[in-house]
Design an enzyme around this catalytic site. Structure first.
Site, PDB file in Angstrom:
ATOM      1  N   ASP A 168       1.825  13.450   2.797  1.00  0.00           N
ATOM      2  CA  ASP A 168       0.641  13.100   2.016  1.00  0.00           C
ATOM      3  C   ASP A 168       1.092  12.703   0.609  1.00  0.00           C
ATOM      4  O   ASP A 168       1.938  13.367   0.010  1.00  0.00           O
ATOM      5  CB  ASP A 168      -0.310  14.288   1.945  1.00  0.00           C
ATOM      6  CG  ASP A 168      -1.693  13.893   1.454  1.00  0.00           C
ATOM      7  OD1 ASP A 168      -2.468  13.367   2.269  1.00  0.00           O
ATOM      8  OD2 ASP A 168      -1.986  14.110   0.264  1.00  0.00           O
ATOM      9  N   ASN A 217      -5.018   4.754  -7.361  1.00  0.00           N
ATOM     10  CA  ASN A 217      -6.043   3.735  -7.122  1.00  0.00           C
ATOM     11  C   ASN A 217      -6.942   3.547  -8.333  1.00  0.00           C
ATOM     12  O   ASN A 217      -7.259   2.421  -8.730  1.00  0.00           O
ATOM     13  CB  ASN A 217      -6.882   4.117  -5.904  1.00  0.00           C
ATOM     14  CG  ASN A 217      -6.278   3.654  -4.595  1.00  0.00           C
ATOM     15  OD1 ASN A 217      -5.525   2.693  -4.556  1.00  0.00           O
ATOM     16  ND2 ASN A 217      -6.606   4.333  -3.515  1.00  0.00           N
ATOM     17  N   HIS A 265      -6.927  -0.857  -6.266  1.00  0.00           N
ATOM     18  CA  HIS A 265      -6.637  -0.657  -4.844  1.00  0.00           C
ATOM     19  C   HIS A 265      -5.524  -1.575  -4.341  1.00  0.00           C
ATOM     20  O   HIS A 265      -4.803  -1.210  -3.407  1.00  0.00           O
ATOM     21  CB  HIS A 265      -7.911  -0.867  -4.021  1.00  0.00           C
ATOM     22  CG  HIS A 265      -8.917   0.232  -4.209  1.00  0.00           C
ATOM     23  ND1 HIS A 265      -8.839   1.430  -3.536  1.00  0.00           N
ATOM     24  CD2 HIS A 265     -10.009   0.318  -5.011  1.00  0.00           C
ATOM     25  CE1 HIS A 265      -9.851   2.207  -3.898  1.00  0.00           C
ATOM     26  NE2 HIS A 265     -10.570   1.562  -4.792  1.00  0.00           N
ATOM     27  N   ASP A 270      -2.388  -0.192  -2.366  1.00  0.00           N
ATOM     28  CA  ASP A 270      -1.891  -0.686  -1.081  1.00  0.00           C
ATOM     29  C   ASP A 270      -0.387  -0.934  -1.129  1.00  0.00           C
ATOM     30  O   ASP A 270       0.331  -0.690  -0.150  1.00  0.00           O
ATOM     31  CB  ASP A 270      -2.616  -1.977  -0.690  1.00  0.00           C
ATOM     32  CG  ASP A 270      -4.067  -1.743  -0.294  1.00  0.00           C
ATOM     33  OD1 ASP A 270      -4.437  -0.566  -0.089  1.00  0.00           O
ATOM     34  OD2 ASP A 270      -4.822  -2.724  -0.194  1.00  0.00           O
ATOM     35  N   ASP A 286      -4.016   8.068   2.793  1.00  0.00           N
ATOM     36  CA  ASP A 286      -2.625   8.281   2.354  1.00  0.00           C
ATOM     37  C   ASP A 286      -1.938   9.353   3.199  1.00  0.00           C
ATOM     38  O   ASP A 286      -0.998   9.995   2.747  1.00  0.00           O
ATOM     39  CB  ASP A 286      -2.591   8.682   0.884  1.00  0.00           C
ATOM     40  CG  ASP A 286      -3.355   9.968   0.599  1.00  0.00           C
ATOM     41  OD1 ASP A 286      -4.261  10.306   1.375  1.00  0.00           O
ATOM     42  OD2 ASP A 286      -3.046  10.643  -0.405  1.00  0.00           O
TER      43      ASP A 286
END
Length: 270
Positions: free
Chosen positions: A133, A141, A146, A150, A176
């Site tokens: 994680d 973000n 975003h 990514d 994630d």
């Protein structure tokens, strides 16, 4: 078919069309080798019929026309089949891959997990599951957008592919959350976790620097008796790693947190 045509002295176009069915069937369902063999049989059978019935000159004209027609029909059907096969392969790949990272998706992971469980049951071989994680991914973000988030996810995916090995299955389950399934024991899993974190830390092209990751490791049979228990044990170890301050590796059973690294904190300077 050729024997029937020869016995009835029937060299008409209608009788020759019956040769089309085995050709179409072979082109659509069988291998190229079988298709070519069928074509040769049809060509030989047609020759054995038209030459005795129609004579050499007219028989040659009929035979050449039939060879061209059957070859063209086989070529077209085989081409359409190849195109359909390629499309099926693409759709199958898309059904089993995460669209953003290219890693296996949850569906593929579930299938791989079941298969690995069967392998472990038959051979007694070990399995290890790393649940991964990203630390403070929401902050990434919110701070950088975003699109940059990514990029971080793809960077983690690239690192996972690098360390997965030939028998490892790297997957993104969503958001994630990632998993790495290994046919290995806990000691090797710890080495892979260290290599993964090192590979992520080498990414200096990401906004705010490389992200921190928390990893939970569980092994079968040491920490679980079934693959479902393995997933639960790895999840519990991940929760332990995050609860203890993030940026850690936690091992199920021992709940041993090791190799702490600083968690990601975005640069707040204007």
């Amino acid at each position: 078919m050729a024997a029937l045509n020869f016995a009835t002295h029937d060299a008409s176009t209608g009788s020759q069309l019956f040769y089309l069915w085995p050709i179409l069937y072979a082109a659509n369902f069988l291998s190229r080798r079988v298709l070519h063999f069928n074509l040769l049989l049809v060509f030989a059978g047609e020759a054995a019929t038209v030459f005795p019935v129609l004579g050499s000159r007219r028989g040659a004209s009929d035979w050449v026309a039939m060879v061209l027609a059957m070859t063209m029909a086989a070529t077209v059907v085989q081409s359409l089949r190849d195109r359909a096969d390629r499309l099926r392969d693409v759709l199958e790949q898309q059904a089993h891959a995460d669209h953003l990272t290219g890693l296996a998706n949850r569906r593929h992971f579930d299938e791989a997990l079941a298969g690995a469980g069967g392998w472990a049951g038959r051979t007694g071989g070990p399995l290890a599951l790393l649940t991964i994680d990203l630390d403070h991914f929401k902050t990434i973000n919110d701070t950088f957008g975003h699109a940059e988030g990514d990029r971080v996810l793809r960077a983690v995916a690239d690192a996972m592919r690098e360390v997965a090995g030939d028998t490892g299955v790297a997957a993104r389950l969503g958001g994630d959350e990632f998993v790495l399934l290994l046919r290995a024991g806990p000691h090797d899993a710890m080495k892979v976790a260290g290599a993964l974190r090192a590979a992520i830390a080498d990414r200096r092209d990401l906004p705010g620097g490389p992200p921190g990751v928390s990893i939970g490791i569980a092994a079968l049979p040491g920490d679980a008796g079934t693959v479902q228990d393995l997933v639960a044990a790895s999840d519990a170890a991940l929760y332990e790693a995050k609860s203890a301050g993030r940026g850690r590796v936690a091992v199920a059973g021992d709940r041993l947190n090791v190799d702490q690294v600083p968690s990601f904190v975005p640069d707040q300077r204007p």
